[in-house]
Design a protein around this motif. Sequence first.
Motif, PDB file in Angstrom:
ATOM      1  N   ARG A 158       0.843  -1.199   0.000  1.00  0.00           N
ATOM      2  CA  ARG A 158       0.000   0.000   0.000  1.00  0.00           C
ATOM      3  C   ARG A 158       0.879   1.251   0.000  1.00  0.00           C
ATOM      4  NH1 ARG A 158      -5.217  -1.210   3.774  1.00  0.00           N
ATOM      5  NH2 ARG A 158      -5.837  -3.127   2.721  1.00  0.00           N
ATOM      6  N   VAL A 159       0.446   2.266  -0.752  1.00  0.00           N
ATOM      7  CA  VAL A 159       1.249   3.475  -0.932  1.00  0.00           C
ATOM      8  C   VAL A 159       0.611   4.658  -0.209  1.00  0.00           C
ATOM      9  CG1 VAL A 159       2.236   5.078  -2.612  1.00  0.00           C
ATOM     10  CG2 VAL A 159       2.073   2.631  -3.153  1.00  0.00           C
ATOM     11  N   ARG A 160       1.303   5.148   0.786  1.00  0.00           N
ATOM     12  CA  ARG A 160       0.882   6.340   1.520  1.00  0.00           C
ATOM     13  C   ARG A 160       1.324   7.575   0.744  1.00  0.00           C
ATOM     14  NH1 ARG A 160       3.661   9.465   6.084  1.00  0.00           N
ATOM     15  NH2 ARG A 160       1.920  10.520   7.057  1.00  0.00           N
ATOM     16  N   GLY A 161       0.466   8.605   0.691  1.00  0.00           N
ATOM     17  CA  GLY A 161       0.841   9.866   0.058  1.00  0.00           C
ATOM     18  C   GLY A 161       0.699   9.904  -1.450  1.00  0.00           C
ATOM     19  N   ALA A 162       0.069   8.892  -2.047  1.00  0.00           N
ATOM     20  CA  ALA A 162      -0.169   8.923  -3.497  1.00  0.00           C
ATOM     21  C   ALA A 162      -1.326   9.877  -3.781  1.00  0.00           C
ATOM     22  CB  ALA A 162      -0.509   7.528  -4.010  1.00  0.00           C
ATOM     23  N   THR A 163      -1.264  10.554  -4.904  1.00  0.00           N
ATOM     24  CA  THR A 163      -2.344  11.448  -5.309  1.00  0.00           C
ATOM     25  C   THR A 163      -3.268  10.695  -6.254  1.00  0.00           C
ATOM     26  OG1 THR A 163      -0.944  13.395  -5.108  1.00  0.00           O
ATOM     27  CG2 THR A 163      -2.911  13.620  -6.476  1.00  0.00           C
ATOM     28  N   VAL A 164      -4.550  10.705  -5.941  1.00  0.00           N
ATOM     29  CA  VAL A 164      -5.574  10.075  -6.779  1.00  0.00           C
ATOM     30  C   VAL A 164      -6.423  11.189  -7.362  1.00  0.00           C
ATOM     31  CG1 VAL A 164      -7.553   8.514  -6.826  1.00  0.00           C
ATOM     32  CG2 VAL A 164      -5.594   7.999  -5.344  1.00  0.00           C
ATOM     33  N   THR A 165      -6.552  11.199  -8.685  1.00  0.00           N
ATOM     34  CA  THR A 165      -7.316  12.246  -9.361  1.00  0.00           C
ATOM     35  C   THR A 165      -8.396  11.618 -10.221  1.00  0.00           C
ATOM     36  OG1 THR A 165      -5.365  13.670  -9.424  1.00  0.00           O
ATOM     37  CG2 THR A 165      -7.167  14.229 -10.928  1.00  0.00           C
ATOM     38  N   ALA A 166      -9.611  12.142 -10.088  1.00  0.00           N
ATOM     39  CA  ALA A 166     -10.733  11.736 -10.928  1.00  0.00           C
ATOM     40  C   ALA A 166     -11.143  12.933 -11.765  1.00  0.00           C
ATOM     41  CB  ALA A 166     -11.904  11.263 -10.081  1.00  0.00           C
ATOM     42  N   THR A 167     -11.346  12.700 -13.058  1.00  0.00           N
ATOM     43  CA  THR A 167     -11.727  13.763 -13.976  1.00  0.00           C
ATOM     44  C   THR A 167     -13.026  13.388 -14.674  1.00  0.00           C
ATOM     45  OG1 THR A 167      -9.396  14.273 -14.344  1.00  0.00           O
ATOM     46  CG2 THR A 167     -10.972  15.155 -15.944  1.00  0.00           C
ATOM     47  N   ASN A 168     -14.012  14.273 -14.607  1.00  0.00           N
ATOM     48  CA  ASN A 168     -15.280  14.069 -15.292  1.00  0.00           C
ATOM     49  C   ASN A 168     -15.002  14.107 -16.795  1.00  0.00           C
ATOM     50  OD1 ASN A 168     -17.741  15.060 -16.743  1.00  0.00           O
ATOM     51  ND2 ASN A 168     -18.634  14.926 -14.692  1.00  0.00           N
ATOM     52  N   LEU A 169     -15.448  13.069 -17.503  1.00  0.00           N
ATOM     53  CA  LEU A 169     -15.131  12.945 -18.924  1.00  0.00           C
ATOM     54  C   LEU A 169     -15.905  13.924 -19.805  1.00  0.00           C
ATOM     55  CD1 LEU A 169     -14.825   9.069 -19.176  1.00  0.00           C
ATOM     56  CD2 LEU A 169     -12.997  10.775 -19.025  1.00  0.00           C
ATOM     57  N   LYS A 170     -16.980  14.514 -19.298  1.00  0.00           N
ATOM     58  CA  LYS A 170     -17.745  15.476 -20.092  1.00  0.00           C
ATOM     59  C   LYS A 170     -17.376  16.921 -19.781  1.00  0.00           C
ATOM     60  CE  LYS A 170     -21.670  12.575 -21.120  1.00  0.00           C
ATOM     61  NZ  LYS A 170     -23.118  12.378 -21.029  1.00  0.00           N
ATOM     62  N   THR A 171     -17.149  17.231 -18.493  1.00  0.00           N
ATOM     63  CA  THR A 171     -16.900  18.622 -18.107  1.00  0.00           C
ATOM     64  C   THR A 171     -15.427  18.934 -17.884  1.00  0.00           C
ATOM     65  OG1 THR A 171     -17.114  18.178 -15.739  1.00  0.00           O
ATOM     66  CG2 THR A 171     -19.146  18.733 -16.956  1.00  0.00           C
ATOM     67  N   ASP A 172     -14.591  17.907 -17.761  1.00  0.00           N
ATOM     68  CA  ASP A 172     -13.163  18.043 -17.484  1.00  0.00           C
ATOM     69  C   ASP A 172     -12.884  18.595 -16.085  1.00  0.00           C
ATOM     70  OD1 ASP A 172     -10.736  17.282 -18.593  1.00  0.00           O
ATOM     71  OD2 ASP A 172     -10.217  19.333 -19.144  1.00  0.00           O
ATOM     72  N   VAL A 173     -13.888  18.588 -15.194  1.00  0.00           N
ATOM     73  CA  VAL A 173     -13.715  19.001 -13.803  1.00  0.00           C
ATOM     74  C   VAL A 173     -13.054  17.846 -13.054  1.00  0.00           C
ATOM     75  CG1 VAL A 173     -14.932  19.610 -11.667  1.00  0.00           C
ATOM     76  CG2 VAL A 173     -15.667  20.572 -13.855  1.00  0.00           C
ATOM     77  N   SER A 174     -12.118  18.159 -12.141  1.00  0.00           N
ATOM     78  CA  SER A 174     -11.375  17.125 -11.421  1.00  0.00           C
ATOM     79  C   SER A 174     -11.499  17.280  -9.916  1.00  0.00           C
ATOM     80  CB  SER A 174      -9.889  17.192 -11.780  1.00  0.00           C
ATOM     81  OG  SER A 174      -9.688  16.893 -13.135  1.00  0.00           O
ATOM     82  N   ILE A 175     -11.333  16.163  -9.224  1.00  0.00           N
ATOM     83  CA  ILE A 175     -11.191  16.113  -7.771  1.00  0.00           C
ATOM     84  C   ILE A 175      -9.945  15.280  -7.497  1.00  0.00           C
ATOM     85  CG2 ILE A 175     -12.095  15.160  -5.614  1.00  0.00           C
ATOM     86  CD1 ILE A 175     -14.873  15.551  -6.621  1.00  0.00           C
ATOM     87  N   SER A 176      -9.136  15.707  -6.540  1.00  0.00           N
ATOM     88  CA  SER A 176      -7.953  14.944  -6.145  1.00  0.00           C
ATOM     89  C   SER A 176      -7.965  14.686  -4.649  1.00  0.00           C
ATOM     90  CB  SER A 176      -6.671  15.689  -6.511  1.00  0.00           C
ATOM     91  OG  SER A 176      -6.526  15.781  -7.906  1.00  0.00           O
TER      92      SER A 176
END
Length: 112
Positions: free
Chosen positions: A35-53
């Motif tokens: 398991r990796v501590r401190g990794a950044t996970v990013t999700a990007t909406n495929l229609k609006t290009d809005v992201s959450i990390s």
Amino acid sequence: MAGCDDAPRGERGLDDCEAELMAVHVEVVSADGARVRGATVTATNLKTDVSISGVTDDQGVTTAINETLAPSPVRVVATAGTKVSPAVRVEWVCDSCNCTPEPAELRLELSP
């Protein structure tokens, strides 16, 4: 009328929504399965290009990816330094109140 997350959802009468946003449980692991501590996970909406990390905790887990990106599908990827995971697509199934992720849990493996 606004839904639980203030996104427009339409009229629905009584508001019995859960106050908590539905989220994807994301675990990030190294190529050898640790398991990796401190990794950044990013999700990007495929229609609006809005992201959450979000950043993984001591257990290599984050639940920062939530239904604020719904109802469109999202692309989820993890990074740690120069290591990157393959992208995974998450769909959202929405009712009059919340959107549930499918799959609800992801295990992202970083490149060696």
